[in-house]
Design a protein around this motif. Structure first.
Motif, PDB file in Angstrom:
ATOM      1  N   TYR A   1     -13.993 -26.273   0.837  1.00 42.17           N
ATOM      2  CA  TYR A   1     -15.221 -25.695   0.654  1.00 42.17           C
ATOM      3  C   TYR A   1     -16.313 -26.696   0.149  1.00 42.17           C
ATOM      4  CZ  TYR A   1     -12.980 -21.339   1.730  1.00 42.17           C
ATOM      5  OH  TYR A   1     -12.117 -20.230   2.385  1.00 42.17           O
TER       6      TYR A   1
ATOM      7  N   HIS B   1     -16.932  -8.406  -0.514  1.00 47.60           N
ATOM      8  CA  HIS B   1     -15.627  -8.478  -0.932  1.00 47.60           C
ATOM      9  C   HIS B   1     -15.601  -9.622  -2.021  1.00 47.60           C
ATOM     10  CE1 HIS B   1     -16.254 -11.531   2.169  1.00 47.60           C
ATOM     11  NE2 HIS B   1     -15.389 -12.408   1.549  1.00 47.60           N
ATOM     12  N   GLN B   2     -16.617 -10.007  -2.325  1.00 46.66           N
ATOM     13  CA  GLN B   2     -16.651 -10.940  -3.538  1.00 46.66           C
ATOM     14  C   GLN B   2     -17.382 -10.399  -4.669  1.00 46.66           C
ATOM     15  OE1 GLN B   2     -14.698 -13.229  -3.881  1.00 46.66           O
ATOM     16  NE2 GLN B   2     -14.450 -14.579  -2.209  1.00 46.66           N
TER      17      GLN B   2
ATOM     18  N   ASN C   1      -9.753 -14.117  -1.894  1.00 47.09           N
ATOM     19  CA  ASN C   1     -10.859 -13.629  -0.863  1.00 47.09           C
ATOM     20  C   ASN C   1     -11.522 -14.547  -0.326  1.00 47.09           C
ATOM     21  OD1 ASN C   1     -10.056 -10.638  -1.079  1.00 47.09           O
ATOM     22  ND2 ASN C   1     -10.607 -10.852  -3.068  1.00 47.09           N
ATOM     23  N   ALA C   2     -11.484 -15.782  -0.677  1.00 46.27           N
ATOM     24  CA  ALA C   2     -12.460 -17.017  -0.170  1.00 46.27           C
ATOM     25  C   ALA C   2     -12.622 -17.016   1.365  1.00 46.27           C
ATOM     26  CB  ALA C   2     -11.993 -18.259  -0.892  1.00 46.27           C
ATOM     27  N   ARG C   3     -13.789 -16.957   1.542  1.00 47.28           N
ATOM     28  CA  ARG C   3     -13.878 -17.131   3.220  1.00 47.28           C
ATOM     29  C   ARG C   3     -15.408 -18.101   3.463  1.00 47.28           C
ATOM     30  NH1 ARG C   3     -13.932 -10.537   4.548  1.00 47.28           N
ATOM     31  NH2 ARG C   3     -11.959 -10.336   3.928  1.00 47.28           N
TER      32      ARG C   3
ATOM     33  N   VAL D   1     -11.880 -14.300  -6.614  1.00 45.17           N
ATOM     34  CA  VAL D   1     -12.701 -15.309  -5.754  1.00 45.17           C
ATOM     35  C   VAL D   1     -11.659 -16.102  -4.989  1.00 45.17           C
ATOM     36  CG1 VAL D   1     -14.106 -16.946  -5.889  1.00 45.17           C
ATOM     37  CG2 VAL D   1     -14.341 -15.171  -7.609  1.00 45.17           C
TER      38      VAL D   1
ATOM     39  N   TRP E   1     -24.764 -10.092  -1.678  1.00 43.13           N
ATOM     40  CA  TRP E   1     -23.466 -11.004  -1.992  1.00 43.13           C
ATOM     41  C   TRP E   1     -22.349 -10.496  -0.914  1.00 43.13           C
ATOM     42  CZ3 TRP E   1     -25.419  -7.302  -5.037  1.00 43.13           C
ATOM     43  CH2 TRP E   1     -24.740  -6.288  -5.555  1.00 43.13           C
ATOM     44  N   SER E   2     -21.240 -11.208  -0.669  1.00 44.67           N
ATOM     45  CA  SER E   2     -20.103 -10.744   0.187  1.00 44.67           C
ATOM     46  C   SER E   2     -19.702  -9.477  -0.331  1.00 44.67           C
ATOM     47  CB  SER E   2     -19.420 -11.912   0.459  1.00 44.67           C
ATOM     48  OG  SER E   2     -20.031 -12.941   0.948  1.00 44.67           O
TER      49      SER E   2
ATOM     50  N   VAL F   1     -20.616 -15.312  -3.563  1.00 39.86           N
ATOM     51  CA  VAL F   1     -19.884 -14.583  -4.718  1.00 39.86           C
ATOM     52  C   VAL F   1     -20.851 -14.177  -5.531  1.00 39.86           C
ATOM     53  CG1 VAL F   1     -17.996 -14.963  -6.095  1.00 39.86           C
ATOM     54  CG2 VAL F   1     -18.067 -16.235  -3.901  1.00 39.86           C
TER      55      VAL F   1
ATOM     56  N   ASP G   1     -19.195 -17.442   2.231  1.00 37.98           N
ATOM     57  CA  ASP G   1     -19.272 -16.142   1.222  1.00 37.98           C
ATOM     58  C   ASP G   1     -20.453 -16.404   0.222  1.00 37.98           C
ATOM     59  OD1 ASP G   1     -17.196 -14.548   1.976  1.00 37.98           O
ATOM     60  OD2 ASP G   1     -15.826 -15.262   0.284  1.00 37.98           O
TER      61      ASP G   1
END
Length: 89
Positions: free
Chosen positions: A70, A14-15, A35-37, A32, A11-12, A42, A40
């Motif tokens: 998204y 930062h997620q 920090n959404a990019r 979530v 997983w990412s 999650v 990602d």
């Protein structure tokens, strides 16, 4: 791929929602959404001992991410199109 024929996907960093620790719906949502990019992955858990907060958080997260433009895909989609490369041993 591993010897068992499975591809390991992480997983990412930062997620990680840490939803297993039942931090509260708002903390999961905030983690979530803040920090959404693009791209990602999650980390959510589908079973937590006791009452889960993940489903309630997802009821807020998914529509908001959709409103932000998204879209959601399975991990197999970018693997199939070569957008994710398996790490070789």
């Amino acid at each position: 791929m591993t010897d068992g024929g499975y591809t390991i996907v992480m997983w990412s960093w930062h997620q990680d929602t840490k939803d297993w620790s039942t931090p509260g719906v708002s903390k999961i949502v905030d983690k979530v959404l803040s920090n959404a990019r693009n791209g990602d992955i999650v980390l959510f858990h589908d079973y937590v001992e006791g009452q889960t907060q993940t489903v309630e958080a997802l009821k807020q997260i998914l529509p908001e991410l959709h409103n932000r433009g998204y879209r959601f895909i399975t991990v197999s989609e970018p693997l199939a199109y070569g957008r994710m490369k398996p790490v070789k041993k």
